[in-house]
Design a protein around this motif. Structure first.
Motif, PDB file in Angstrom:
ATOM      1  N   LEU A 137       0.666  -1.167  -0.014  1.00  0.00           N
ATOM      2  CA  LEU A 137      -0.011   0.048   0.202  1.00  0.00           C
ATOM      3  C   LEU A 137       0.841   1.265  -0.002  1.00  0.00           C
ATOM      4  CD1 LEU A 137      -2.897  -0.967   2.307  1.00  0.00           C
ATOM      5  CD2 LEU A 137      -2.752  -1.140   0.055  1.00  0.00           C
ATOM      6  N   GLN A 138       1.993   1.102  -0.277  1.00  0.00           N
ATOM      7  CA  GLN A 138       3.031   2.369  -0.200  1.00  0.00           C
ATOM      8  C   GLN A 138       2.615   3.413  -1.443  1.00  0.00           C
ATOM      9  OE1 GLN A 138       7.078   1.836  -1.860  1.00  0.00           O
ATOM     10  NE2 GLN A 138       7.756   2.610   0.193  1.00  0.00           N
ATOM     11  N   PHE A 139       2.291   4.745  -1.218  1.00  0.00           N
ATOM     12  CA  PHE A 139       2.409   5.643  -2.243  1.00  0.00           C
ATOM     13  C   PHE A 139       0.946   5.440  -2.799  1.00  0.00           C
ATOM     14  CE2 PHE A 139       7.136   5.265  -2.336  1.00  0.00           C
ATOM     15  CZ  PHE A 139       7.352   6.259  -1.102  1.00  0.00           C
ATOM     16  N   THR A 140       0.078   4.764  -2.259  1.00  0.00           N
ATOM     17  CA  THR A 140      -1.353   4.555  -3.042  1.00  0.00           C
ATOM     18  C   THR A 140      -1.938   5.669  -3.139  1.00  0.00           C
ATOM     19  OG1 THR A 140      -2.061   3.428  -1.147  1.00  0.00           O
ATOM     20  CG2 THR A 140      -1.371   2.156  -2.882  1.00  0.00           C
ATOM     21  N   GLY A 141      -2.617   6.038  -4.369  1.00  0.00           N
ATOM     22  CA  GLY A 141      -3.557   7.176  -4.306  1.00  0.00           C
ATOM     23  C   GLY A 141      -5.031   6.681  -4.868  1.00  0.00           C
ATOM     24  N   GLN A 142      -5.620   7.500  -5.553  1.00  0.00           N
ATOM     25  CA  GLN A 142      -6.786   7.391  -6.062  1.00  0.00           C
ATOM     26  C   GLN A 142      -6.954   7.329  -7.532  1.00  0.00           C
ATOM     27  OE1 GLN A 142      -9.380   7.228  -3.881  1.00  0.00           O
ATOM     28  NE2 GLN A 142      -8.099   7.633  -1.864  1.00  0.00           N
ATOM     29  N   ASP A 143      -8.023   6.328  -7.880  1.00  0.00           N
ATOM     30  CA  ASP A 143      -7.990   6.177  -9.605  1.00  0.00           C
ATOM     31  C   ASP A 143      -8.875   7.355 -10.015  1.00  0.00           C
ATOM     32  OD1 ASP A 143      -6.969   3.741 -10.078  1.00  0.00           O
ATOM     33  OD2 ASP A 143      -8.562   2.704  -8.982  1.00  0.00           O
ATOM     34  N   VAL A 144      -8.331   7.725 -11.220  1.00  0.00           N
ATOM     35  CA  VAL A 144      -8.884   8.833 -11.962  1.00  0.00           C
ATOM     36  C   VAL A 144      -9.892   8.235 -13.049  1.00  0.00           C
ATOM     37  CG1 VAL A 144      -8.809  10.578 -13.683  1.00  0.00           C
ATOM     38  CG2 VAL A 144      -6.957  10.298 -11.607  1.00  0.00           C
ATOM     39  N   PHE A 145      -9.473   7.098 -13.683  1.00  0.00           N
ATOM     40  CA  PHE A 145     -10.404   6.366 -14.734  1.00  0.00           C
ATOM     41  C   PHE A 145     -11.556   5.916 -14.002  1.00  0.00           C
ATOM     42  CE2 PHE A 145     -11.720   2.976 -17.330  1.00  0.00           C
ATOM     43  CZ  PHE A 145     -11.354   3.250 -18.677  1.00  0.00           C
ATOM     44  N   GLY A 146     -12.775   6.230 -14.739  1.00  0.00           N
ATOM     45  CA  GLY A 146     -14.175   5.734 -14.349  1.00  0.00           C
ATOM     46  C   GLY A 146     -14.570   6.449 -13.048  1.00  0.00           C
ATOM     47  N   ALA A 147     -13.900   7.627 -12.279  1.00  0.00           N
ATOM     48  CA  ALA A 147     -14.263   8.056 -11.284  1.00  0.00           C
ATOM     49  C   ALA A 147     -15.224   9.137 -11.339  1.00  0.00           C
ATOM     50  CB  ALA A 147     -13.143   8.833 -10.485  1.00  0.00           C
ATOM     51  N   THR A 148     -16.141   9.826 -10.575  1.00  0.00           N
ATOM     52  CA  THR A 148     -16.862  10.753 -10.710  1.00  0.00           C
ATOM     53  C   THR A 148     -16.436  12.047 -10.285  1.00  0.00           C
ATOM     54  OG1 THR A 148     -18.987   9.328 -10.257  1.00  0.00           O
ATOM     55  CG2 THR A 148     -19.267  11.628  -9.869  1.00  0.00           C
ATOM     56  N   LEU A 149     -16.747  12.902 -11.460  1.00  0.00           N
ATOM     57  CA  LEU A 149     -15.888  14.315 -11.286  1.00  0.00           C
ATOM     58  C   LEU A 149     -17.110  15.309 -11.102  1.00  0.00           C
ATOM     59  CD1 LEU A 149     -13.878  16.828 -11.299  1.00  0.00           C
ATOM     60  CD2 LEU A 149     -14.165  16.596 -13.817  1.00  0.00           C
ATOM     61  N   GLY A 150     -17.144  16.058  -9.997  1.00  0.00           N
ATOM     62  CA  GLY A 150     -18.087  17.291 -10.067  1.00  0.00           C
ATOM     63  C   GLY A 150     -17.468  18.340 -10.086  1.00  0.00           C
ATOM     64  N   ILE A 151     -18.278  19.261 -11.341  1.00  0.00           N
ATOM     65  CA  ILE A 151     -17.448  20.568 -11.672  1.00  0.00           C
ATOM     66  C   ILE A 151     -18.736  21.626 -11.227  1.00  0.00           C
ATOM     67  CG2 ILE A 151     -17.156  22.149 -13.346  1.00  0.00           C
ATOM     68  CD1 ILE A 151     -16.210  19.631 -15.012  1.00  0.00           C
ATOM     69  N   ILE A 152     -18.179  22.701 -10.284  1.00  0.00           N
ATOM     70  CA  ILE A 152     -19.050  23.597  -9.751  1.00  0.00           C
ATOM     71  C   ILE A 152     -18.705  24.831 -10.698  1.00  0.00           C
ATOM     72  CG2 ILE A 152     -19.774  24.980  -8.012  1.00  0.00           C
ATOM     73  CD1 ILE A 152     -19.239  22.696  -6.405  1.00  0.00           C
ATOM     74  N   GLY A 153     -19.371  25.574 -11.565  1.00  0.00           N
ATOM     75  CA  GLY A 153     -19.163  26.359 -12.663  1.00  0.00           C
ATOM     76  C   GLY A 153     -18.860  26.089 -13.906  1.00  0.00           C
ATOM     77  N   LEU A 154     -19.810  25.764 -14.751  1.00  0.00           N
ATOM     78  CA  LEU A 154     -19.600  25.381 -16.093  1.00  0.00           C
ATOM     79  C   LEU A 154     -19.595  26.483 -17.054  1.00  0.00           C
ATOM     80  CD1 LEU A 154     -19.436  22.249 -17.564  1.00  0.00           C
ATOM     81  CD2 LEU A 154     -21.711  22.743 -18.058  1.00  0.00           C
ATOM     82  N   GLY A 155     -18.273  26.923 -17.062  1.00  0.00           N
ATOM     83  CA  GLY A 155     -18.219  28.243 -18.113  1.00  0.00           C
ATOM     84  C   GLY A 155     -17.388  27.436 -19.173  1.00  0.00           C
ATOM     85  N   ARG A 156     -16.420  28.405 -20.125  1.00  0.00           N
ATOM     86  CA  ARG A 156     -15.858  27.673 -21.089  1.00  0.00           C
ATOM     87  C   ARG A 156     -14.782  26.822 -20.598  1.00  0.00           C
ATOM     88  NH1 ARG A 156     -16.372  33.374 -22.267  1.00  0.00           N
ATOM     89  NH2 ARG A 156     -17.293  33.910 -23.994  1.00  0.00           N
ATOM     90  N   ILE A 157     -14.011  27.332 -19.249  1.00  0.00           N
ATOM     91  CA  ILE A 157     -12.987  26.382 -18.804  1.00  0.00           C
ATOM     92  C   ILE A 157     -13.726  24.896 -18.460  1.00  0.00           C
ATOM     93  CG2 ILE A 157     -11.235  26.048 -17.074  1.00  0.00           C
ATOM     94  CD1 ILE A 157     -10.888  29.159 -17.272  1.00  0.00           C
ATOM     95  N   GLY A 158     -14.729  24.911 -17.780  1.00  0.00           N
ATOM     96  CA  GLY A 158     -15.206  23.864 -17.215  1.00  0.00           C
ATOM     97  C   GLY A 158     -15.846  22.933 -18.433  1.00  0.00           C
ATOM     98  N   GLU A 159     -16.114  23.312 -19.674  1.00  0.00           N
ATOM     99  CA  GLU A 159     -16.419  22.667 -20.661  1.00  0.00           C
ATOM    100  C   GLU A 159     -15.310  22.074 -21.186  1.00  0.00           C
ATOM    101  OE1 GLU A 159     -18.996  24.680 -23.650  1.00  0.00           O
ATOM    102  OE2 GLU A 159     -20.235  25.647 -22.236  1.00  0.00           O
ATOM    103  N   ALA A 160     -14.255  22.951 -21.319  1.00  0.00           N
ATOM    104  CA  ALA A 160     -13.108  22.475 -21.814  1.00  0.00           C
ATOM    105  C   ALA A 160     -12.312  21.149 -20.828  1.00  0.00           C
ATOM    106  CB  ALA A 160     -11.895  23.435 -21.925  1.00  0.00           C
TER     107      ALA A 160
END
Length: 320
Positions: A137-160
């Motif tokens: 379990l050394q240096f274990t992090g969190q998976d990005v693939f398949g994770a849920t991302l919540g974006i607060i503020g869907l402007g141009r940068i959010g869409e990108a």
């Protein structure tokens, strides 16, 4: 010839362009903001100001600019400028949107990945010679693939940012002041109320502008709603997050980590409590920091100065 004041040393190609059109005075340092007393003195007889987010263009400064017609801010955000006071004085305020969208989205997603996989923390361990024997379990992090991302503020940068999630097959939720049904189908995203988004997301990314309404939008209550394995990413403005509450949540393992590019006080003091935490990935406000993008921002600010002082409409006006 109109007179302008530039609050920071700029690249030679930008300075040359300004000199072709204006009588230019400028602060001669690249890495040091102009002192307020100098700004108050220099602004007295100029027609325009080319400024950065480090300059507080408040009512006192605007009042000192007796001939001032335009304030060209080299940034998208403009909470360093009292726009209402400028409008009351007939001063045009401009910013530099669009040209930094993709670059800032790159940084926001990079910050998410670096925080998830603990890249700065583990790189420091390696450089300090503290890398010991391998363990499960050394240096274990969190998976990005398949994770849920919540974006607060869907402007141009959010869409990108959403476009960057597709290759990682992320489930994307969003919350914004105005719901955008047309974006939901086009981008494959889902609208949620803010509290629900906080509860469901593995990563919460803030990409909204700062205002009195968004001040400390994320505080103790909101952090308590997040998953214990969640990571908060702030690539918008520092004042949106209550940093005391964030420190408490991180120090007490109420959330897993944070990736920050912006802060309430900038530059961030080296002794700030957040910098003592290994589960914080901290960057020095580099969202738009590529050569190409910073030059594009500078040239757009010049375009605005030329237009307004030539009696035309600003290219990207904040006020009208």
């Amino acid at each position: 010839m109109a007179k302008i004041y530039v609050t920071r040393k700029l690249p030679e190609e930008v300075e040359s362009r300004l000199s072709e059109h204006f009588d230019v005075r400028s602060w001669e340092y690249e890495d040091e903001p102009v002192p307020r007393e100098t700004l108050l003195e220099e602004i007295k007889d100029v027609d325009g100001v080319f400024c950065m987010i480090t300059e507080q263009m408040d009512e006192e400064v605007l009042e000192a600019g007796e001939k001032l017609q335009v304030v060209a801010n080299m940034a998208v955000g403009h909470n360093n400028i009292d726009v209402e006071a400028a409008t009351a004085r007939g001063i045009t305020v401009t910013n530099t949107p669009d040209v930094l969208t993709e670059t800032t989205a790159d940084l926001a997603f990079a910050l998410l990945m670096a925080s998830a996989r603990r890249l700065p923390e583990t790189s420091d361990i390696l450089r300090k010679g503290e890398w010991g024997a391998w363990s499960p379990l050394q240096f274990t992090g969190q998976d990005v693939f398949g994770a849920t991302l919540g974006i607060i503020g869907l402007g141009r940068i959010g869409e990108a940012v959403v476009q960057r999630t597709h290759g990682f097959k992320m489930n994307v939720l969003y919350h914004s002041r105005t719901r955008k049904p047309e974006k939901e189908s086009a981008l494959g995203i889902h609208y949620e109320e803010q509290d629900t988004l906080l509860q469901k997301s593995d990563f919460v990314m803030l990409l909204l502008p700062y205002s009195s309404e968004s001040h400390h939008l994320i505080g103790q209550r909101e952090l308590a709603l997040m998953k214990k394995r969640a990571i908060l990413i702030n690539a918008s403005r520092g004042g949106i997050v209550d940093e005391d509450a964030l420190y408490h949540a991180l120090a007490n393992n109420e959330i897993w980590g944070a990736g920050l590019d912006v802060y309430e006080q900038e530059p961030l003091p080296a002794d700030h409590p957040l910098l003592t935490l290994s589960n914080v990935t901290a960057l020095p406000h580099i969202g738009s920091a590529t050569v190409k993008t910073r030059l594009a921002m500078a040239h757009l600010a010049v375009d605005n100065l030329i237009a307004v002082l030539d009696g035309k409409e600003a290219v990207t006006a904040v006020n009208h």
